[in-house]
Design an enzyme around this catalytic site. Structure first.
Site, PDB file in Angstrom:
ATOM      1  N   MET A   1       0.831  -1.213   0.000  1.00 41.45           N
ATOM      2  CA  MET A   1       0.000   0.000   0.000  1.00 41.45           C
ATOM      3  C   MET A   1       0.868   1.265   0.000  1.00 41.45           C
ATOM      4  SD  MET A   1      -2.806  -1.438   2.703  1.00 41.45           S
ATOM      5  CE  MET A   1      -1.554  -2.232   3.735  1.00 41.45           C
TER       6      MET A   1
ATOM      7  N   GLN B   1     -11.147   2.619  -0.464  1.00 43.58           N
ATOM      8  CA  GLN B   1     -10.905   3.863   0.264  1.00 43.58           C
ATOM      9  C   GLN B   1     -11.764   4.984  -0.304  1.00 43.58           C
ATOM     10  OE1 GLN B   1      -6.684   4.337  -0.264  1.00 43.58           O
ATOM     11  NE2 GLN B   1      -6.166   3.381   1.689  1.00 43.58           N
TER      12      GLN B   1
ATOM     13  N   THR C   1       1.948   1.566   5.996  1.00 44.06           N
ATOM     14  CA  THR C   1       1.171   2.647   5.393  1.00 44.06           C
ATOM     15  C   THR C   1       0.623   3.511   6.516  1.00 44.06           C
ATOM     16  OG1 THR C   1      -0.956   3.132   4.320  1.00 44.06           O
ATOM     17  CG2 THR C   1      -0.713   0.970   5.272  1.00 44.06           C
ATOM     18  N   ASN C   2       0.501   4.807   6.256  1.00 44.11           N
ATOM     19  CA  ASN C   2      -0.120   5.699   7.246  1.00 44.11           C
ATOM     20  C   ASN C   2      -1.635   5.617   7.216  1.00 44.11           C
ATOM     21  OD1 ASN C   2       1.955   7.886   8.551  1.00 44.11           O
ATOM     22  ND2 ASN C   2       2.671   7.254   6.527  1.00 44.11           N
ATOM     23  N   THR C   3      -2.210   5.716   6.014  1.00 45.42           N
ATOM     24  CA  THR C   3      -3.669   5.827   5.885  1.00 45.42           C
ATOM     25  C   THR C   3      -4.405   4.680   6.558  1.00 45.42           C
ATOM     26  OG1 THR C   3      -3.516   7.075   3.811  1.00 45.42           O
ATOM     27  CG2 THR C   3      -5.580   5.917   4.241  1.00 45.42           C
TER      28      THR C   3
ATOM     29  N   CYS D   1       2.677  10.003   4.517  1.00 43.81           N
ATOM     30  CA  CYS D   1       2.305   8.988   3.539  1.00 43.81           C
ATOM     31  C   CYS D   1       3.618   8.329   3.157  1.00 43.81           C
ATOM     32  CB  CYS D   1       1.630   9.611   2.318  1.00 43.81           C
ATOM     33  SG  CYS D   1       1.382   8.435   0.972  1.00 43.81           S
ATOM     34  N   THR D   2       3.641   7.011   3.147  1.00 44.52           N
ATOM     35  CA  THR D   2       4.922   6.324   2.995  1.00 44.52           C
ATOM     36  C   THR D   2       5.547   6.516   1.621  1.00 44.52           C
ATOM     37  OG1 THR D   2       3.642   4.290   2.575  1.00 44.52           O
ATOM     38  CG2 THR D   2       4.548   4.595   4.792  1.00 44.52           C
ATOM     39  N   GLU D   3       4.791   7.071   0.653  1.00 44.71           N
ATOM     40  CA  GLU D   3       5.380   7.371  -0.666  1.00 44.71           C
ATOM     41  C   GLU D   3       6.017   8.760  -0.735  1.00 44.71           C
ATOM     42  OE1 GLU D   3       3.123   3.938  -1.155  1.00 44.71           O
ATOM     43  OE2 GLU D   3       2.265   5.860  -0.566  1.00 44.71           O
TER      44      GLU D   3
END
Length: 230
Positions: free
Chosen positions: A10, A52, A83-85, A197-199
């Protein structure tokens, strides 16, 4: 050494970074040919992203709990959600598993406190910026105030994540947009900014700005290594 259970995919772009960081740090700390003991259950992010945006968090809860339980059955000693979300569903994961869960907000808060900061900006998906699952935990558990960009900026941050970053697309124009928003948050009183956000750390980093940035991917991975080797 404990076995890390990673819920990934994710997106897989940031899951790769988790895996690299964790193994690199284990090798650095233990030397020799050491690498981490880990399991990763990787989901199909197309399904996750659709759910989501449909607001179907009940189905997403089922998927996250199932992933965590699979890791527990597979022998993981603790869970790291990459993932943060999806930390929006952290409580459900903890309630339906019997092994420790390393929350990304707690790890990030510890790093912020090392810098003696109490008010930070937050970038991430709209779900993360507008929801309370990270902001609320930072405030209630760690006494860290969080501010977010205005609505137009939130839309841009969110769209760049889903239209570019999770696809491995990194452009100079988007990097400049993110840096502009970071500087706006600093002007509004943020003493630092969480890359929530991990991206996002794949696009901007501390070398791009004097504003202190808190890379949740690196912070969370480091916390996983510390717990793994404790």
């Amino acid at each position: 050494m404990k076995t890390i259970g990673l819920i990934g995919g994710m997106s897989w772009e940031s899951s790769v970074v988790y895996y690299q960081l964790i193994n690199k740090q284990v090798k650095e700390q233990l030397g020799g040919l050491h690498s981490c003991r880990s399991l990763m259950y990787s989901v199909d992010f197309d399904q996750i992203a659709q759910l989501q945006h449909q607001g179907d968090w009940d189905t997403l809860t089922e998927i996250m709990v199932d992933a965590a339980q699979r890791l527990e059955r597979g022998g993981a000693d603790f869970i790291v959600l990459c993932t943060n979300t999806m930390h929006k569903l952290a409580d459900a994961i903890e309630q339906n598993t019997s092994i420790p869960f390393l929350h990304i907000a707690d790890a990030t808060a510890a790093e912020i406190k090392k810098h003696r900061l109490s008010k930070v900006g937050l970038l991430g998906t709209k779900f993360t910026m507008e929801g309370d699952f990270l902001k609320g935990r930072l405030q209630e558990k760690h006494q860290i105030e969080t501010i977010i960009p205005d609505q137009q900026a939130r839309e841009r941050v969110h769209s760049i994540i889903y239209e570019e970053l999770i696809k491995g697309i990194f452009t100079e124009s988007s990097r400049k947009e993110y840096l502009s928003i970071i500087h706006q948050l600093a002007a509004a009183g943020a003493e630092g900014v969480i890359l929530g956000c991990t991206e996002i750390p794949l696009l901007v980093s501390s070398k791009d700005t004097d504003v202190p940035l808190f890379d949740t991917t690196t912070i969370h991975a480091s916390e996983a290594v510390a717990f793994c080797l404790s």
